[in-house]
Motif scaffolding. Structure first.
Motif, mmCIF file in Angstrom:
data_model
loop_
_atom_site.group_PDB
_atom_site.id
_atom_site.type_symbol
_atom_site.label_atom_id
_atom_site.label_comp_id
_atom_site.label_asym_id
_atom_site.label_seq_id
_atom_site.Cartn_x
_atom_site.Cartn_y
_atom_site.Cartn_z
ATOM 1 N N GLN A 219 -15.868 14.966 -5.177
ATOM 2 C CA GLN A 219 -16.457 13.681 -4.815
ATOM 3 C C GLN A 219 -17.982 13.739 -4.908
ATOM 4 N N ASP B 288 -1.270 12.734 -1.268
ATOM 5 C CA ASP B 288 -1.143 13.825 -2.234
ATOM 6 C C ASP B 288 -2.494 14.414 -2.556
ATOM 7 N N LEU B 289 -3.458 13.519 -2.709
ATOM 8 C CA LEU B 289 -4.784 13.995 -3.097
ATOM 9 C C LEU B 289 -5.484 14.719 -1.960
ATOM 10 N N THR C 252 0.837 -1.198 0.000
ATOM 11 C CA THR C 252 0.000 0.000 0.000
ATOM 12 C C THR C 252 0.877 1.255 0.000
ATOM 13 N N TYR C 253 2.162 1.023 -0.112
ATOM 14 C CA TYR C 253 3.132 2.116 -0.002
ATOM 15 C C TYR C 253 2.810 3.266 -0.963
ATOM 16 N N LEU C 254 2.730 2.909 -2.247
ATOM 17 C CA LEU C 254 2.478 3.943 -3.247
ATOM 18 C C LEU C 254 1.068 4.505 -3.132
ATOM 19 N N TRP C 255 0.107 3.641 -2.796
ATOM 20 C CA TRP C 255 -1.271 4.113 -2.665
ATOM 21 C C TRP C 255 -1.381 5.143 -1.567
ATOM 22 N N ARG C 256 -0.756 4.845 -0.455
ATOM 23 C CA ARG C 256 -0.824 5.798 0.667
ATOM 24 C C ARG C 256 -0.280 7.145 0.256
ATOM 25 N N LYS C 257 0.869 7.082 -0.422
ATOM 26 C CA LYS C 257 1.466 8.343 -0.852
ATOM 27 C C LYS C 257 0.524 9.084 -1.800
ATOM 28 N N SER C 258 -0.132 8.305 -2.685
ATOM 29 C CA SER C 258 -1.042 8.935 -3.656
ATOM 30 C C SER C 258 -2.218 9.589 -2.961
ATOM 31 N N ILE C 259 -2.788 8.863 -1.980
ATOM 32 C CA ILE C 259 -3.946 9.421 -1.258
ATOM 33 C C ILE C 259 -3.533 10.678 -0.515
#
Lengths: 292, 698
Positions: free
Chosen positions: B63, B51-52, B42-49
């Motif tokens: 949303q 960022d968002l 989930t490493y990259l996902w966490r970073k992506s979230i």
């Protein structure tokens, strides 16, 4: 884990026989091998002359020159040496993803590279981050043992990248080529692990293996993403900007790794499990200079 | 109904509807059940979230774009259910009756939907249907409506129902007819259906409502081309008269087309055509007359405004060749365009020309050389086929069958009497017809034998009667004759000094000619003359007249039918079980009959020539024409205001004692928005789906 494809198909082996491992650094080998060494030694290939100094082996004096010039000149020959070639495989659970799995892909890669090393009579050793290690293999006869060892590697090691690399470095302080096959997905970061390798002054190749689903996620809806290693859950609602954001993050992550490695004289390669190993061997690694 | 919104739902339904937006909100804000998915890291996902989440307010707005779209769609749907609109007609009362005139004049193309009295170019009936449709659309819940179309006969298109879809469907089935207008029948029907509870309990007593009658609004869509309706009590019907058409519409019509034998030329036919001008300007009309496909003649008729003009023209041989049995008179296209004619159906008229060969004459005699001779002349041959039978034939089954089947056009009984009068025109020579009509009764109501006189003195004869045309009767003697007592309504043909000796009287659609004196009498087994008339020129002429009168007139100059009128058809052969009638449009119908009755054809709802076929062979034709001044005068009836024709108001119609004023421009259809709103809602749904599926964000 069923292996859908032999680790080293005959076609690939035939192709690999024409290749050899290359290192930009010249290392001292332990045994006489097929590799030219910086060390001048005993071989049939002439390298240079130099003046005799006391202690030199008299057998290497060029008596013809002494007769002509009345000077003691020692004939130097090139020494051919073997090469230490290590392959370090990340066998954490995260490597079990993808089709073929990242671990399988890594094994194929390790088999291919090891095969090249073995037929060039280099010293080949394969280890996993968790500490599994093959015996030091040499010669064409080692191929079957290499493949046998690779079969035993399973994606169930929970050791961190840093700890694994440190243990590796502690075990092997000889110089040579080390190829690290990993997905670099360690929440603690890969940098400290890399530093160990740098300190080892080895010729380091980092091949980051990602599955196609990691590079271009094909998911939709409201999801609860569960990390397979630490069970961490991330709730996401997949949307176009999130996917774009993910790709951005991945790109900056790989770019960061590339930059980190490049600055420290390491070679970094990113590959997807969807890229055939043959292609990778024939083009990419050749271009990058790992094989010739 | 002029308010902006109209309620279409009951409170319960509104409550359900009102619960929809909160339900959407609730569903939206409730925690979504997320599908678990194992990923390598989930490493990259966490970073992506992370960022968002940086600009989360903006993000939240993004949303909820779907939510906003959904709420907007529901709002549009609710708005559509409120049926917003403007302009419209107030519909009061729970029940509506739409009387739609579909008579011939309603096909006039001078109506416009916007305003009832202004001139347009659409058919009146189409506009009327559109207006009814508009009213049906405005019906509230619980309102019921009934549709009645009326031309010659009223026709319940749809009984009382609150199913507006059904009403619309049935309304569309109203077709223009060529019938005449009969509002009275429609009102009777509508009144009866609207207030079935009205019963007259006692003769002369007022009507008693057994059930309290509901008031109903009566919409009359018409052009007012009918007289005042007498003897109709509207009761609780509230009439609204919606006039259609224009008061200044021009129309030319052919009002008569008749054929007859030429008086001057043997075997030739003449046609008489009459045209009427219902416009305000005099018109020079060209009437083209075609026989079959062939143009026979064209005449120019100068018709003053509001008048008629006629012309007689020769149309050729009486015996028509193939395909020449139909005569058509048509106003030329140039004339119609010049006169701005707006009604088509009366611009053409038809007449049927039947061959005489089809006629059958039966002479029943024990031997009468004089009459037989008189019936064998060449002209008589052309008129019909003469069969001679002895009196014994009257007792045969064959005769009875034919007599009952109306096979003969004329039966001549010479000194013999049938048991009962046949279904045919008859001529009796020296005898009285069967039945009581010609017989006198005395005070005791017993039949009195006809009085006989010898050598009567003929003093007068009816020269104007066609039977005695060109006949001079003063120059012969009669030995013995009966004196006739003709029934009421009979026409005396020959008067002797002692009384009538020849007369003609009608009987059930036929005519009976009675000559009181025989021509020949039998004395001692030999035939003797009873009169020397047979030596005179007038004798064969008289018999020719008889045939012309009974046979040829029927064959040629038959009166044309009005649309909707039934016709009795007699087959040529008494054995025919079926005959087929082909209408002008080619619709073929096979008629069957019961026993010996004549066939009856009722489907005369098209203008033109109908063809009758018997055993696969065309035997007869008849024509149907509008010929109705009330329908051809298509001007919307206006009040008499000679001073200012422009200001002439549309006349009211009078029903019973009530004047129903025309509501000019009445019954406008409501302009409704709900369709647009629904389409918009569907558009929003598509957008929402697109946003969801394509992950589009602001």
């Amino acid at each position: 884990m069923p292996i859908t494809q032999p680790l080293l198909p005959p076609d690939l082996a035939r192709q690999l026989e024409r290749l050899e491992l290359v290192t930009r650094k010249v290392f001292r080998g332990r045994m006489k091998g097929e590799r030219r060494s910086a060390k001048k030694g005993q071989s049939v290939e002439f390298a240079d002359y130099r003046n005799y100094v006391a202690g030199d082996d008299l057998r290497s004096l060029d008596w013809n020159l002494y007769a002509r010039l009345d000077k003691l000149i020692v004939k130097l020959f090139l020494e051919e040496e073997d090469l230490h070639f290590y392959t370090l495989i990340d066998a954490s659970p995260s490597m079990a993803f993808g089709d073929p799995t990242k671990l399988e892909y890594a094994k194929q890669l390790a088999a291919a590279l090891g095969f090249i090393g073995l037929i060039r009579t280099d010293r080949v050793k394969v280890e996993s981050l968790g500490g599994l290690q093959s015996p030091v293999l040499r010669g064409r006869r080692g191929v079957s043992r290499l493949l046998g060892f690779l079969d035993t590697v399973e994606p169930n090691e929970t050791v961190s990248l840093e700890a694994g690399v440190r243990q590796f470095c502690l075990r092997n302080h000889g110089k040579g080529i080390v190829v690290l096959l990993t997905d670099l997905m360690d929440k603690a970061g890969y940098e400290s692990a890399m530093r160990y390798l740098v300190a080892q002054r080895m010729d380091v190749y980092v091949i980051q293996i990602l599955s196609g689903a990691e590079i271009d996620p094909d998911v939709a809806g409201d999801l609860r993403l569960v990390d397979c290693e630490d069970g961490d859950a991330a709730e996401v609602t997949i949307s176009a900007p999130l996917i774009a954001r993910y790709k951005e993050t991945l790109a900056s992550f790989t770019a960061g790794a590339q930059e980190f490695c490049g600055r420290r004289g390491m070679n970094y390669l990113l590959t997807s499990t969807e890229r055939p190993v043959e292609e990778l061997m024939a083009t990419w690694l050749r271009k990058r200079g790992l094989v010739r | 109904m002029n308010e902006l919104f109209r309620n279409t739902l009951s409170p319960t339904q509104w409550a359900v509807l009102a619960a929809v937006p909160p339900a959407i909100l609730a569903l939206y804000f409730l925690k979504l059940k997320r599908v678990p998915l194992e990923v390598p890291s989930t490493y990259l996902w966490r970073k992506s979230i992370e960022d968002l989440r940086v600009n989360s307010l903006w993000q939240r707005l993004r949303q909820s774009l779907l939510l906003l779209l959904q709420l907007l769609a529901v709002a549009l749907a609710i708005l559509a259910l409120l049926r917003p609109g403007w302009q419209g007609t107030e519909l009061t009362g729970g029940r509506l009756i739409f009387l739609v005139d579909n008579s011939a004049s309603m096909s006039t193309t001078d109506a416009s939907a916007d305003d009832g009295v202004s001139e347009g170019d659409r058919a009146r009936l189409a506009v009327a249907k559109e207006k009814v449709l508009g009213l049906i659309d405005q019906m509230d819940r619980g309102m019921t409506a009934m549709i009645v179309s009326y031309a010659g006969e009223p026709n319940v298109v749809q009984q009382f129902t609150d199913n507006t879809r059904l009403l619309r469907e049935r309304l569309a089935t109203i077709e223009p007819t060529i019938g005449t207008t009969d509002l009275k029948g429609a009102l009777d029907l509508a009144g009866g259906l609207a207030n079935p509870a009205q019963v007259t309990v006692q003769e002369g007593a007022p009507e008693v409502d057994v059930v309290p009658a509901e008031p109903a609004t009566l919409f009359i869509f018409s052009d007012g081309r009918f007289g005042d309706v007498q003897d109709f009590a509207l009761g609780n019907l509230d009439p609204i008269y919606v006039p259609l058409g224009s008061g200044k519409t021009n129309n030319l019509a052919i009002t008569a087309l008749e054929t007859r034998r030429s008086e001057s030329e043997l075997g030739q036919l003449q046609a008489f055509v009459q045209a009427a001008n219902y416009g305000a300007e005099p018109v020079d009309a060209i009437v083209e007359v075609r026989r079959g496909e062939r143009l026979v003649d064209a005449r120019r008729l100068s018709i003053p405004a509001g008048e008629t003009a006629g012309a007689t023209l020769a149309i050729g041989e009486a015996n028509s060749a193939a395909g020449e049995g139909a005569l058509e008179a048509r106003l030329s296209r140039e004339t119609l365009e010049g006169a701005n004619d707006r009604l088509e159906v009366d611009d053409v008229a038809f007449a049927a020309i039947n061959d005489n060969k089809a006629s059958r004459v039966l002479l029943v005699t024990s031997g009468n050389i004089a009459v037989e001779q008189a019936l064998t002349t060449g002209r008589v041959d052309r008129l019909g086929e003469v069969t001679i039978e002895p009196p014994a034939f009257l007792d045969s089954q064959d005769y009875e069958t034919r007599a009952a089947a109306a096979t003969y056009d004329l039966v001549i009984f010479d000194r013999c009497v049938p048991k009962e009068a046949p279904r045919a025109n008859t001529a009796y020579i020296g005898v009285l017809p069967p039945g009581e009509a010609w017989r006198q009764r005395d005070a005791e109501d017993a039949p009195v034998a006809a009085e006989s006189v010898t050598v009567p003195q003929i003093i007068d004869w009816n020269r104007s009667h066609p039977l005695l045309a060109n006949v001079e009767l003063g120059n012969f003697d009669i030995v013995e004759t009966m004196l006739l007592t003709p029934p009421p309504g009979a026409a005396t043909l020959i008067d002797a000094a002692e009384g009538p000796v020849a007369a003609i009287a009608a009987r059930d659609g036929y005519e009976d000619l009675v000559l009181g004196f025989p021509i020949l009498i039998e004395v001692d087994g030999a035939l003797q003359r009873n009169t020397d008339w047979i030596n005179r020129h007038s004798f064969p002429t008289f018999w020719l007249n008889v045939l012309e009168y009974f046979v040829a007139r029927q064959a040629v100059g038959e009166r044309s039918l009005r649309p909707g009128e039934a016709i009795e058809l007699r087959p040529l052969s008494p054995a025919s079980e079926t005959i087929s009638v082909t209408s002008p449009s080619g619709r073929e119908e096979t008629l069957r009959r019961r026993g010996e009755q004549p066939f009856v054809y009722r489907m005369t709802d098209e203008v033109g020539v109908y063809h009758l076929a018997e055993g696969g062979r065309e035997t007869r034709r008849f024509a149907v024409n509008l010929f109705d001044p009330a329908e051809s005068d298509v001007r919307l009836r206006t009040d008499e205001t000679p001073d200012d024709a422009q200001a002439a108001a549309v006349a009211s119609i009078k029903i019973g004692n009530i004047n129903v004023a025309a509501t000019a421009g009445a019954a406008p259809a409501r302009h409704e928005l709900w369709r647009v709103l629904l389409v918009g809602m569907l558009g929003l749904l598509v957008l929402e789906w697109y946003v969801y599926h394509r992950r589009v964000y602001i």
